[in-house]
Structures are given as C-alpha cells and as structure tokens.
Enzyme design. Structure first.
Site, PDB file in Angstrom:
ATOM      1  N   SER A  85       0.802  -1.226   0.000  1.00  0.00           N
ATOM      2  CA  SER A  85       0.000   0.000   0.000  1.00  0.00           C
ATOM      3  C   SER A  85       0.835   1.276   0.000  1.00  0.00           C
ATOM      4  CB  SER A  85      -0.951   0.015   1.202  1.00  0.00           C
ATOM      5  OG  SER A  85      -0.232   0.167   2.412  1.00  0.00           O
ATOM      6  N   LYS A 156       0.862   4.721   6.802  1.00  0.00           N
ATOM      7  CA  LYS A 156       0.295   5.572   5.757  1.00  0.00           C
ATOM      8  C   LYS A 156       0.994   6.926   5.782  1.00  0.00           C
ATOM      9  CE  LYS A 156      -2.878   2.432   4.853  1.00  0.00           C
ATOM     10  NZ  LYS A 156      -2.747   1.587   3.647  1.00  0.00           N
TER      11      LYS A 156
END
Length: 271
Positions: A85, A156
């Site tokens: 990701s 993230k």
C-alpha cells in the site's frame, strides 16, 4: 639366629618411606601440586566453570533482550511492511525503523510524514480476539521486526492535519489541501491521486492519511462512512517511519517530501 639383621633386611625391602623421605615430604607446602596431582577436591572448581559460564551467558543474553525490547518500546521500533500500500516508497518485506520520540515534547505529525499508527477505532472498529500467550509472543516478535505487525497497526502518509480541508480532485485531477493543489510525485507510477471523490475537513486532534499506492491502499477514503469518518486520532500514532533498515540494499532515510511546502493553514499561515 641374628634377628637384628632380619629386621634390617625387612626394612630395606619394604615400601615404607625412609626417614629422609618422610622429612622431605613434610618440608613440602600443603598446596604443592606434587602432593595431590589427581585430588578430586582440587579438580571440582574446574568442572564448575562451564556451568558458571553458561549462566553468565544466559544472563547476558537476557539483559540484551530486555534492553532491545525497552528501546523498541520507547525509542525506535522495527516495523515489517506487510503490504504494497505504500509502494514505491516502502516495499513488502522492508523493515522500517519507527522513531517513537518524533512526536513527543508537544511535536505533532505534519503533512507528508509517513506514520505508523494503531487503527483501533478508526480503521478497525473491533480488534480481533486472540490467545493472550500467542498475542504476547507475536507482539514481542513484531516489536523486533521479526513478524508482521498486529492487524490493527498500519503505515500511511499524512495528507491532512487538524483544521485542513482536503478535496479530491481538482480540475487537474490532483488532491487539494486548503485550496492548494499537491504535486504528489511519491505516488505509485500510473496511479491517480484518488478514484474516490471526497471533500472533508479534518477535525482537530486527528489526521487524514492515505497510501502512496492509491489503487492498492485501504486508507481514510475507505472509512468515510464509518464511526470516526476515517480520521486517525493523533494519540494513536506510534511514531514516524524515518529509516529503512532492511534489506541492506534498501538502507536509506525515508525522504521527507516537499509536496506540501506551499500549503497554508486555513487561517492563511504556512503549515
């Protein structure tokens, strides 16, 4: 019959020490090795040395393990990247070193920071149940970067901080923060900034986060309709991913992006 001669011969042929030998032995010191070359009492300490050595090695190993765990808990923690990701910034199998003191002493995450956080209550509403012993062992291994992180831990990039208005997308297909388009050169090649339109204001004390591989990242966009609206509380941030420590060919610092340098806070000041 000469009995005195017989006694003399018997004394000479017997194994008993002569007076000279007895005097010679008595003159030796009690610790003379010649007195007791095979004395088991003297050899016993030598047999105990290996036992003491193993015990010392065990205590040293235990001390090192405790030190590493304390450093991991409070200063720097290895974190195994479990998914793609965050590609190309972070790859599957990378072990990043998470700086746990980056946001202490009143410092807070900034736009562009790559952070590791506990997603309980934001990305995961109910953490999975597990055996306490298994969970403890897995947690210790994860803290050393030897196992995948807990299912509630995520990595993230911070796109918006408290008070920011984050919109996607502008006419050029870019993310806007407080009306300023962001040139996200760190995105995975071929990815659009977002295929999901959104227009949100980040509440104070929370963060809006997204993965660099936008087409392969479940991030704040995917939790808009859930409790918390996809926002990550600042106090759930574990630390900032500052270095890539493994594999050796990937050794480097996690470059700080300048993509947000022109973004101003809602009151007009530079963020």
């Amino acid at each position: 019959m000469d009995t005195e001669a017989e006694h003399t011969e018997r004394d000479r042929s017997s194994g008993s020490p002569t007076g000279t030998e007895e005097r010679s032995r008595s003159a030796r010191s009690p610790g003379d090795p010649a007195d007791s070359p095979g004395d088991p009492a003297e050899a016993a300490p030598a047999r105990r040395l290996p036992g003491l050595s193993w015990r010392g090695a065990g205590l040293l190993g235990l001390g090192c393990a405790v030190t590493v765990l304390l450093v991991s808990a409070f200063v720097v923690q290895p974190f195994l990247i479990p998914s793609g990701s965050m590609e190309p910034t972070l790859r599957v199998g990378d072990r990043v070193l998470v700086n746990k003191v980056a946001y202490r002493f009143d410092a807070e995450p900034e736009r562009g920071d790559v952070v590791v956080f506990d997603g309980t209550g934001s990305f995961v509403q109910e953490p999975p149940r597990e055996n306490p012993v298994t969970g403890l062992l897995h947690g210790a291994a994860a803290a050393l970067g030897l196992a995948e992180p807990a299912e509630t831990d995520f990595v993230k990039r911070v796109i918006g901080v408290g008070g920011d208005r984050v919109v996607c997308c502008d006419k050029g297909g870019r993310v806007e923060v407080n009306g300023r388009a962001v040139d996200e050169r760190y995105l995975h090649p071929g990815d659009a900034p977002s295929r999901v339109p959104f227009d949100i204001v980040v509440p104070q004390g929370t963060l809006w986060v997204m993965g660099d591989h936008r087409s392969d990242s479940r991030d704040s966009r995917d939790h808009l309709g859930e409790p918390g609206g996809g926002m990550v509380p600042v106090d759930r941030v574990i630390g900032r991913a500052d270095w890539i420590g493994w594999p050796p060919g990937r050794w480097s610092g996690a470059d700080r992006t300048g993509a947000f340098r022109d973004v101003r806070t809602p009151d007009g000041a530079h963020g």
